[in-house]
Design a protein around this motif. Structure first.
Motif, PDB file in Angstrom:
ATOM      1  N   ARG A   1      26.573  10.461  -3.442  1.00 56.93           N
ATOM      2  CA  ARG A   1      26.561   9.357  -2.147  1.00 56.93           C
ATOM      3  C   ARG A   1      25.401   8.530  -2.561  1.00 56.93           C
ATOM      4  O   ARG A   1      24.139   8.846  -3.282  1.00 56.93           O
ATOM      5  CB  ARG A   1      26.484  10.134  -1.098  1.00 56.93           C
ATOM      6  CG  ARG A   1      27.341  10.895  -0.686  1.00 56.93           C
ATOM      7  CD  ARG A   1      27.235  11.605   0.827  1.00 56.93           C
ATOM      8  NE  ARG A   1      25.715  12.206   0.762  1.00 56.93           N
ATOM      9  CZ  ARG A   1      25.378  13.007   1.036  1.00 56.93           C
ATOM     10  NH1 ARG A   1      26.067  14.107   1.988  1.00 56.93           N
ATOM     11  NH2 ARG A   1      24.032  13.632   0.883  1.00 56.93           N
ATOM     12  N   GLU A   2      25.193   7.333  -2.021  1.00 53.02           N
ATOM     13  CA  GLU A   2      24.189   6.191  -2.373  1.00 53.02           C
ATOM     14  C   GLU A   2      22.991   6.921  -1.676  1.00 53.02           C
ATOM     15  O   GLU A   2      21.773   6.514  -2.488  1.00 53.02           O
ATOM     16  CB  GLU A   2      24.650   5.098  -1.547  1.00 53.02           C
ATOM     17  CG  GLU A   2      23.575   3.851  -1.651  1.00 53.02           C
ATOM     18  CD  GLU A   2      24.093   2.514  -1.139  1.00 53.02           C
ATOM     19  OE1 GLU A   2      23.557   2.070  -0.353  1.00 53.02           O
ATOM     20  OE2 GLU A   2      25.154   2.136  -1.544  1.00 53.02           O
TER      21      GLU A   2
ATOM     22  N   GLU B   1      26.537  -1.181  -8.957  1.00 57.71           N
ATOM     23  CA  GLU B   1      28.078  -1.004  -9.243  1.00 57.71           C
ATOM     24  C   GLU B   1      28.138   0.273 -10.103  1.00 57.71           C
ATOM     25  O   GLU B   1      28.993   0.857 -10.135  1.00 57.71           O
ATOM     26  CB  GLU B   1      28.682  -2.097  -9.682  1.00 57.71           C
ATOM     27  CG  GLU B   1      28.908  -3.107  -8.621  1.00 57.71           C
ATOM     28  CD  GLU B   1      27.777  -3.920  -8.359  1.00 57.71           C
ATOM     29  OE1 GLU B   1      27.983  -4.804  -7.508  1.00 57.71           O
ATOM     30  OE2 GLU B   1      26.813  -3.929  -8.862  1.00 57.71           O
TER      31      GLU B   1
ATOM     32  N   ARG C   1      27.452   3.502  -8.730  1.00 58.34           N
ATOM     33  CA  ARG C   1      28.596   3.978  -7.827  1.00 58.34           C
ATOM     34  C   ARG C   1      29.813   4.363  -8.578  1.00 58.34           C
ATOM     35  O   ARG C   1      30.805   4.850  -7.757  1.00 58.34           O
ATOM     36  CB  ARG C   1      29.192   2.855  -6.741  1.00 58.34           C
ATOM     37  CG  ARG C   1      27.963   2.668  -5.821  1.00 58.34           C
ATOM     38  CD  ARG C   1      28.541   1.526  -4.743  1.00 58.34           C
ATOM     39  NE  ARG C   1      27.555   1.415  -3.813  1.00 58.34           N
ATOM     40  CZ  ARG C   1      26.832   0.249  -3.812  1.00 58.34           C
ATOM     41  NH1 ARG C   1      26.901  -0.988  -4.391  1.00 58.34           N
ATOM     42  NH2 ARG C   1      25.824   0.093  -2.583  1.00 58.34           N
TER      43      ARG C   1
END
Length: 120
Positions: free
Chosen positions: A22-23, A116, A119
């Protein structure tokens, strides 16, 4: 060494669920600084990448000869922008605007350190 430096050494996570994706798991100033250094090292050629086509598909005939690991047998290769873009996928308008003045190795490193790519 790079995975260890970024806090994600193989097989060393203390629980079986693996490292977070997760971020919130990677979006911190120290974690981002490490990833940016790693991305810029790749772009500048300081962090070599092995060419997939240079890895032998069978062991040497002399079994007594010292064997190199497969990743150490090929020539180092440098990433090109088209390959990096294909790997990362579409960039957001914010990332595209931030990269507008970059080119060459700086653009490759920036793209590899982009949100990007994190992710993917």
């Amino acid at each position: 060494a790079a995975a260890r430096d970024m806090g994600e050494a193989p097989y060393l996570h203390s629980t079986p669920d693996g490292y977070g994706v997760r971020e919130a798991d990677w979006l911190s100033p120290p974690a981002m600084a490490k990833r940016i250094r790693f991305a810029m090292g790749i772009a500048a050629g300081r962090t070599p990448l092995a060419r997939a086509d240079a890895v032998p598909d069978k062991p040497a005939q002399d079994a007594s000869a010292p064997q190199k690991p497969a990743w150490a047998t090929g020539e180092a290769c440098a990433p090109d922008l088209a390959t990096v873009y294909r790997l990362v996928g579409p960039l957001s308008p914010n990332t595209t605007a931030a990269a507008a003045q970059l080119q060459g190795k700086a653009l490759i490193g920036f793209t590899l350190a982009s949100p990007e790519f994190m992710r993917r």
